[in-house]
Design an enzyme around this catalytic site. Structure first.
Site, PDB file in Angstrom:
ATOM      1  N   ASP A   1       0.833  -1.129   0.410  1.00 16.99           N
ATOM      2  CA  ASP A   1      -0.016  -0.086  -0.331  1.00 16.99           C
ATOM      3  C   ASP A   1       0.704   1.629  -0.330  1.00 16.99           C
ATOM      4  O   ASP A   1       2.090   1.325   0.083  1.00 16.99           O
ATOM      5  CB  ASP A   1      -0.714   0.021   1.606  1.00 16.99           C
ATOM      6  CG  ASP A   1       0.247  -0.413   2.408  1.00 16.99           C
ATOM      7  OD1 ASP A   1       0.981  -0.208   2.852  1.00 16.99           O
ATOM      8  OD2 ASP A   1      -1.041  -0.525   3.709  1.00 16.99           O
TER       9      ASP A   1
ATOM     10  N   ASN B   1      -7.607  -3.463  14.199  1.00 16.20           N
ATOM     11  CA  ASN B   1      -8.512  -3.710  13.935  1.00 16.20           C
ATOM     12  C   ASN B   1      -9.115  -4.578  13.028  1.00 16.20           C
ATOM     13  O   ASN B   1      -9.871  -5.134  12.535  1.00 16.20           O
ATOM     14  CB  ASN B   1      -9.978  -2.012  13.574  1.00 16.20           C
ATOM     15  CG  ASN B   1      -8.927  -1.867  12.104  1.00 16.20           C
ATOM     16  OD1 ASN B   1      -7.462  -1.980  11.603  1.00 16.20           O
ATOM     17  ND2 ASN B   1      -9.443  -1.121  11.206  1.00 16.20           N
TER      18      ASN B   1
ATOM     19  N   HIS C   1      -7.051  -4.943  10.156  1.00 12.05           N
ATOM     20  CA  HIS C   1      -6.741  -4.918   8.631  1.00 12.05           C
ATOM     21  C   HIS C   1      -5.249  -5.274   8.567  1.00 12.05           C
ATOM     22  O   HIS C   1      -4.738  -5.344   9.354  1.00 12.05           O
ATOM     23  CB  HIS C   1      -6.959  -2.663   8.403  1.00 12.05           C
ATOM     24  CG  HIS C   1      -5.872  -2.326   9.315  1.00 12.05           C
ATOM     25  ND1 HIS C   1      -5.957  -0.980  10.119  1.00 12.05           N
ATOM     26  CD2 HIS C   1      -4.804  -1.854   8.695  1.00 12.05           C
ATOM     27  CE1 HIS C   1      -4.793  -0.326   9.486  1.00 12.05           C
ATOM     28  NE2 HIS C   1      -3.895  -1.239   9.277  1.00 12.05           N
TER      29      HIS C   1
ATOM     30  N   GLU D   1      -9.749  -1.706   5.277  1.00 13.54           N
ATOM     31  CA  GLU D   1     -10.181  -2.044   6.306  1.00 13.54           C
ATOM     32  C   GLU D   1     -11.442  -2.869   6.826  1.00 13.54           C
ATOM     33  O   GLU D   1     -12.213  -3.590   6.026  1.00 13.54           O
ATOM     34  CB  GLU D   1     -10.379  -0.171   6.865  1.00 13.54           C
ATOM     35  CG  GLU D   1      -9.393   0.733   6.608  1.00 13.54           C
ATOM     36  CD  GLU D   1      -8.430   0.907   7.934  1.00 13.54           C
ATOM     37  OE1 GLU D   1      -8.839   0.019   9.021  1.00 13.54           O
ATOM     38  OE2 GLU D   1      -7.894   1.990   8.158  1.00 13.54           O
TER      39      GLU D   1
END
Ligand code: GLP
Length: 246
Positions: free
Chosen positions: A67, A136, A138, A143
């Site tokens: 990313d 979380n 990800h 996400e």
């Protein structure tokens, strides 16, 4: 899913670097999928150390990163291109032309996402994908959502991710709000996956990812369906698993 328990962060880094170097030595022209974040920094340090000692050769290796922030160019010290150069590429004998990070400055992110997806196929797909995991759950910048996001695309960062990553920026307002990220299908196509997790803050989410329902609410949970995943995690990160899985 294979889980390798390590004593601490340094031990995790050493064991992860050993797996990556084994891949490179096994297939000197392998395609490595690489990750950023604080988790793999120690792994890259161990690799650089081994390179200096002559144990590994990157001259034919190609890489693709997961990313990149939209709006940051490679000279910005918070960009993931800068991170990769600084932590790994500048210190080993890799040809920078063989290293790929999505272009966060592309004028059309949809075109850039397609180009990146095509590029991964053209170079033969990823042999080993290194992953970290967000608080979380990800992976890359995928996400929690209602459905698994598939292909490389521009994504909105979750408020909790912006908050977590603000520590690297001058202020929260400086954290980009979107990023280009490989999709879940892109990641799942890698032939091998190495998930690195450290620290007690991730213990509950790691338990959910490895033993909970497979749900886009915990993006890393999809890894339960991949045939060749190795989780390398320290004792702190494995605490909830140790408590609940006998
Ligand atoms: C970042 C990256 C992920 C990384 C994750 C965890 O936002 N996009 O690739 O795995 O968050 O980061 P850290 O290792 O710093 O906890």
């Amino acid at each position: 899913m294979r889980i390798i328990k390590t004593k601490n962060y340094d031990d995790m880094s050493q064991k992860a670097s050993a797996q990556i170097m084994a891949q490179v030595n096994l297939k000197p022209n392998a395609v490595l999928g690489l990750a950023t974040g604080s988790t793999p920094i120690g792994t890259y340090k161990c690799i650089v150390e081994s390179f200096k000692n002559g144990f590994v050769d990157f001259s034919e290796i190609k890489t693709v990163n997961l990313d990149e922030y939209v709006g940051l160019d490679g000279n910005n010290d918070q960009s993931y291109r800068y991170f990769m150069n600084d932590n790994l590429f500048n210190h080993v004998n890799i040809d920078k032309n063989n290293t790929n990070v999505p272009n966060g400055m592309a004028s059309d992110t949809a075109v850039e996402a397609d180009r990146y997806e095509d590029l991964i196929e053209e170079i033969g797909g990823v042999d080993m994908q290194v992953l970290g995991m967000g608080l979380n759950g990800h992976i890359g910048f995928n996400e929690p959502t209602k459905i698994f996001d598939k292909r490389t695309r521009e994504v909105d960062l979750a408020p909790s991710t912006i908050e977590a990553n603000a520590r690297f920026f001058a202020s929260m307002d400086d954290v980009p709000k979107t990023a280009l990220s490989m999709g879940i299908s892109t990641i799942m196509k890698a032939r091998k996956i190495l998930l690195l997790v450290s620290g007690s803050a991730k213990a509950d989410i790691l338990y959910q990812a490895c033993y909970g329902d497979i749900t886009p609410d915990v993006p890393a949970s999809i890894l339960q369906l991949h045939p060749d995943v190795t989780v390398i995690a320290d004792e702190d990160a494995l605490a909830t698993i140790a408590k609940n899985v006998k």
